[in-house]
Design a protein around this motif. Structure first.
Motif, PDB file in Angstrom:
ATOM      1  N   ALA A 294       0.854  -1.185   0.000  1.00  0.00           N
ATOM      2  CA  ALA A 294       0.000   0.000   0.000  1.00  0.00           C
ATOM      3  C   ALA A 294       0.893   1.239   0.000  1.00  0.00           C
ATOM      4  O   ALA A 294       2.091   1.146   0.276  1.00  0.00           O
ATOM      5  CB  ALA A 294      -0.888  -0.022   1.241  1.00  0.00           C
ATOM      6  N   ALA A 295       0.297   2.394  -0.286  1.00  0.00           N
ATOM      7  CA  ALA A 295       1.060   3.642  -0.332  1.00  0.00           C
ATOM      8  C   ALA A 295       1.321   4.144   1.090  1.00  0.00           C
ATOM      9  O   ALA A 295       0.872   5.207   1.500  1.00  0.00           O
ATOM     10  CB  ALA A 295       0.312   4.683  -1.150  1.00  0.00           C
ATOM     11  N   ARG A 296       2.049   3.336   1.843  1.00  0.00           N
ATOM     12  CA  ARG A 296       2.405   3.663   3.221  1.00  0.00           C
ATOM     13  C   ARG A 296       3.914   3.509   3.330  1.00  0.00           C
ATOM     14  O   ARG A 296       4.520   2.830   2.498  1.00  0.00           O
ATOM     15  CB  ARG A 296       1.743   2.707   4.204  1.00  0.00           C
ATOM     16  CG  ARG A 296       0.251   2.654   4.084  1.00  0.00           C
ATOM     17  CD  ARG A 296      -0.380   2.713   5.469  1.00  0.00           C
ATOM     18  NE  ARG A 296      -1.799   2.982   5.347  1.00  0.00           N
ATOM     19  CZ  ARG A 296      -2.405   4.057   5.828  1.00  0.00           C
ATOM     20  NH1 ARG A 296      -1.719   4.963   6.490  1.00  0.00           N
ATOM     21  NH2 ARG A 296      -3.684   4.251   5.662  1.00  0.00           N
ATOM     22  N   PRO A 297       4.540   4.088   4.357  1.00  0.00           N
ATOM     23  CA  PRO A 297       6.005   4.009   4.418  1.00  0.00           C
ATOM     24  C   PRO A 297       6.541   2.579   4.499  1.00  0.00           C
ATOM     25  O   PRO A 297       7.556   2.268   3.893  1.00  0.00           O
ATOM     26  CB  PRO A 297       6.352   4.789   5.681  1.00  0.00           C
ATOM     27  CG  PRO A 297       5.173   5.646   5.977  1.00  0.00           C
ATOM     28  CD  PRO A 297       3.975   4.952   5.404  1.00  0.00           C
TER      29      PRO A 297
ATOM     30  N   SER B 283       0.628  13.992  12.741  1.00  0.00           N
ATOM     31  CA  SER B 283       0.015  13.480  11.510  1.00  0.00           C
ATOM     32  C   SER B 283      -0.771  12.202  11.800  1.00  0.00           C
ATOM     33  O   SER B 283      -0.803  11.730  12.928  1.00  0.00           O
ATOM     34  CB  SER B 283       1.090  13.224  10.462  1.00  0.00           C
ATOM     35  OG  SER B 283       2.012  12.282  10.956  1.00  0.00           O
ATOM     36  N   GLY B 284      -1.425  11.660  10.782  1.00  0.00           N
ATOM     37  CA  GLY B 284      -2.245  10.460  10.985  1.00  0.00           C
ATOM     38  C   GLY B 284      -3.124  10.253   9.772  1.00  0.00           C
ATOM     39  O   GLY B 284      -2.737  10.615   8.662  1.00  0.00           O
ATOM     40  N   ASP B 285      -4.325   9.711   9.972  1.00  0.00           N
ATOM     41  CA  ASP B 285      -5.191   9.397   8.833  1.00  0.00           C
ATOM     42  C   ASP B 285      -5.537  10.613   7.984  1.00  0.00           C
ATOM     43  O   ASP B 285      -5.646  10.510   6.770  1.00  0.00           O
ATOM     44  CB  ASP B 285      -6.497   8.760   9.316  1.00  0.00           C
ATOM     45  CG  ASP B 285      -6.248   7.335   9.787  1.00  0.00           C
ATOM     46  OD1 ASP B 285      -5.151   6.814   9.493  1.00  0.00           O
ATOM     47  OD2 ASP B 285      -7.135   6.773  10.449  1.00  0.00           O
TER      48      ASP B 285
ATOM     49  N   THR C  17      -7.961  10.191  -1.712  1.00  0.00           N
ATOM     50  CA  THR C  17      -7.363   9.889  -0.402  1.00  0.00           C
ATOM     51  C   THR C  17      -8.151  10.616   0.685  1.00  0.00           C
ATOM     52  O   THR C  17      -8.887  11.570   0.407  1.00  0.00           O
ATOM     53  CB  THR C  17      -5.887  10.340  -0.319  1.00  0.00           C
ATOM     54  OG1 THR C  17      -5.839  11.778  -0.274  1.00  0.00           O
ATOM     55  CG2 THR C  17      -5.075   9.831  -1.495  1.00  0.00           C
ATOM     56  N   ASP C  18      -7.980  10.172   1.947  1.00  0.00           N
ATOM     57  CA  ASP C  18      -8.663  10.822   3.072  1.00  0.00           C
ATOM     58  C   ASP C  18      -7.856  11.984   3.627  1.00  0.00           C
ATOM     59  O   ASP C  18      -8.237  12.599   4.609  1.00  0.00           O
ATOM     60  CB  ASP C  18      -8.876   9.803   4.205  1.00  0.00           C
ATOM     61  CG  ASP C  18      -9.821   8.697   3.780  1.00  0.00           C
ATOM     62  OD1 ASP C  18     -10.687   8.957   2.923  1.00  0.00           O
ATOM     63  OD2 ASP C  18      -9.674   7.563   4.300  1.00  0.00           O
ATOM     64  N   LEU C  19      -6.714  12.262   3.005  1.00  0.00           N
ATOM     65  CA  LEU C  19      -5.819  13.278   3.556  1.00  0.00           C
ATOM     66  C   LEU C  19      -6.356  14.686   3.326  1.00  0.00           C
ATOM     67  O   LEU C  19      -6.911  14.983   2.266  1.00  0.00           O
ATOM     68  CB  LEU C  19      -4.430  13.134   2.923  1.00  0.00           C
ATOM     69  CG  LEU C  19      -3.720  11.808   3.236  1.00  0.00           C
ATOM     70  CD1 LEU C  19      -2.546  11.582   2.296  1.00  0.00           C
ATOM     71  CD2 LEU C  19      -3.259  11.800   4.703  1.00  0.00           C
TER      72      LEU C  19
END
Ligand code: PLP
Ligand code: ZN
Length: 383
Positions: free
Chosen positions: A13-16, A172-174, A103-105
Motif C-alpha cells: 500500500a502507499a504507506r512508508p 500526523s495520521g489518517d 485519499t482521506d488526507l
C-alpha cells in the motif's frame, strides 16, 4: 498503483512500511514505455498518478560542467527548482496525494531544516492544502520567510531535526500526511527523487558516480531506485556508484559505512554549521540504514567532510564557476577530491541540491565607496 517493498519485493500500500516484512516502500515502474517516456519526455510519467499534480517548473534541471578536475564533473543544478532546492520534486508529489479526492488526507505536516518547509509550503499554496512546518531553532530567516510568504503555519522547536520529526509524526495520521522528506514518513518523497536519475540518463547517460549531500538520504536512495528501475527494465546497462556526503560533525551513515555496521543514531553533539544535512537520525536510524544499503548495493562509498570543505567549495563554485550553491550542496563537488576510488576517465554527477540565496551571508560584503569620480571603478577592473 505499483508501490512495492524495497526489501521483499511484495506489492504494498502507499504507506512508508511494507505490511509483510516492514521494509521501506517505494513506487516502482516496470513498464519500459513509461520509463522511456520519463527519460526522454516527461519525468512525471513514472510517478504515481495522483491528481491534480502541481507543476511549478520542478525538475528538468540543467547539468553544467565544472572544470578543473582530472575527471569529468557535471553539476546537476537542483538549486534551480522553483523554491531553489531539489525538495520540490518530493513536495509536488506529497501535496498531490493530499489534494487527490481519492485519499482521506486533508493537510500536510512536515519537519524540516528549512528547505522542505519552503518547498512544501509553496506546493501546498498551489493546491490549497493546509500546511504546518516544524523547524529547529536557528533556521535561516530567508528559508522561513519564504515558507511564511506561502501561508504555512510555522512552529519552532527547541531541539534538532529529529525532535521536529518526532512531533510531525505525532501530529500526523489518517487525515494529515507527514510529508517530511524521510522514508519512514511517507513513500512519496523518495519515489519522486527517482526523476533525478531519469533526467541524468537523458542528459549524460549513466554516470560512473553520483555524489549526494545526505541527511537521512531519500535523495540518494530515491535517485538510486530510479537508476535501478531503468536497469531492471533493460533500458540501461549499469548503475552509478552512489557517494554519500555528510559533515564530520554529524555523519551517522558514513560512520556505519566505514565500520560495515548497521546505522545507529548520532548521539554525540551535532557540531556542524552545515545545517541542511545535519540529521542525527534519532528515532529513525532505519532511514539511514536504508540509505547505507543503497550505497553498498551500488558499489558506492561514503565520505565525511570538515565544515571548511563545504564552505571553501561554496566560495569556489561562486567565484570561479558562477554557481551560487548553499554550503551543503557544495559538498557534492568537494567530495570529488575526497573519493580515491574515482578514476581519471570517470564521469561524476554532483547533485547541487540547494541555492546559495537560501543561507544568505551573515556579514555585509566589502564595498568601495564611490561618489562623483568613476575612476576607481575602471581601475578596479583594468588596473
Ligand atoms: C534536504 C537537503 C539535503 C539532504 O537530503 P536528504 O535526502 O533529505 O538527506 C541536501 N542538501 C540540501 C540543500 C537539502 O535541503
Ligand atoms: Zn516487504
Amino acid at each position: 498503483m505499483p508501490f512495492s517493498c524495497a526489501h521483499c519485493g511484495e506489492e504494498a500500500a502507499a504507506r512508508p512500511r511494507c505490511g509483510a516484512c516492514g521494509g521501506f516502500v517505494h513506487y516502482r515502474e516496470r513498464d519500459p514505455d513509461r520509463l522511456r517516456e520519463a527519460v526522454h519526455g516527461d519525468f512525471a510519467a513514472a510517478l504515481p498518478p495522483y491528481e491534480p499534480f502541481p507543476r511549478l517548473g520542478q525538475g528538468d534541471t540543467p547539468t553544467v560542467e565544472i572544470d578543473g578536475f582530472d575527471v569529468t564533473v557535471v553539476g546537476k543544478l537542483e538549486s534551480l527548482n522553483p523554491t531553489c532546492s531539489f525538495k520540490d520534486r518530493g513536495s509536488a508529489l506529497a501535496t498531490a496525494t493530499v489534494a487527490d479526492e481519492a485519499t482521506d488526507l486533508e493537510g500536510v505536516v512536515v519537519a524540516s531544516t528549512g528547505n522542505t518547509a519552503t518547498s512544501v509550503a509553496a506546493y501546498a499554496a498551489r493546491l490549497d492544502v493546509p500546511c504546518a512546518v516544524l523547524v529547529p531553532d536557528g533556521v535561516s530567516t530567508s528559508k522561513l520567510g519564504q515558507a511564511a510568504a506561502h501561508g504555512a503555519d510555522l512552529f519552532a522547536v527547541d531541539g534538532s531535526f529529529s525532535d521536529c520529526f518526532r512531533l510531525a509524526d505525532a501530529a500526523s495520521g489518517d487525515r494529515l500526511l507527514n510529508g517530511t522528506a524521510v522514508y519512514s514518513a511517507n513513500p512519496f518523497v523518495a519515489s519522486a527523487n527517482r526523476t533525478v536519475a531519469f533526467e541524468l540518463v537523458d542528459q549524460l547517460g549513466v554516470p560512473d558516480w553520483v555524489t549526494v549531500p545526505v541527511g537521512a538520504g531519500p535523495l540518494l536512495g530515491g535517485t538510486y531506485r530510479g537508476f535501478l528501475d531503468l536497469y531492471e527494465a533493460g533500458l540501461t546497462d549499469s548503475v552509478p556508484g552512489m557517494v554519500c556526503v555528510q559533515a564530520r560533525g554529524c555523519h551517522p551513515i558514513v560512520r556505519a559505512f566505514r565500520r560495515d555496521e548497521t546505522v545507529t543514531a548520532w548521539t554525540d553533539p551535532v557540531e556542524t554549521s552545515v545545517g541542511a544535512i545535519a540529521d542525527p537520525l534519532v528515532g529513525y536510524a532505519a532511514d539511514g540504514e536504508h540509505t547505507r544499503e543503497a550505497v553498498v548495493d551500488s558499489d558506492g562509498t561514503a565520505v565525511a567532510l570538515a565544515d571548511e570543505r563545504f564552505h571553501e567549495w561554496a566560495d569556489r563554485l561562486a567565484e570561479r564557476h558562477g554557481i551560487y550553491a548553499e554550503p551543503a550542496s557544495a559538498g557534492a563537488v568537494a567530495a570529488v577530491e575526497a573519493v580515491p576510488e574515482i578514476e581519471p576517465d570517470d564521469t561524476v554527477a554532483a547533485l547541487v541540491t540547494g541555492h546559495g540565496l537560501k543561507e544568505g551571508s551573515e556579514t555585509a560584503p566589502t564595498m568601495t565607496r564611490v561618489d562623483e569620480d568613476a575612476t576607481a571603478v575602471r581601475e578596479a577592473l583594468l588596473g
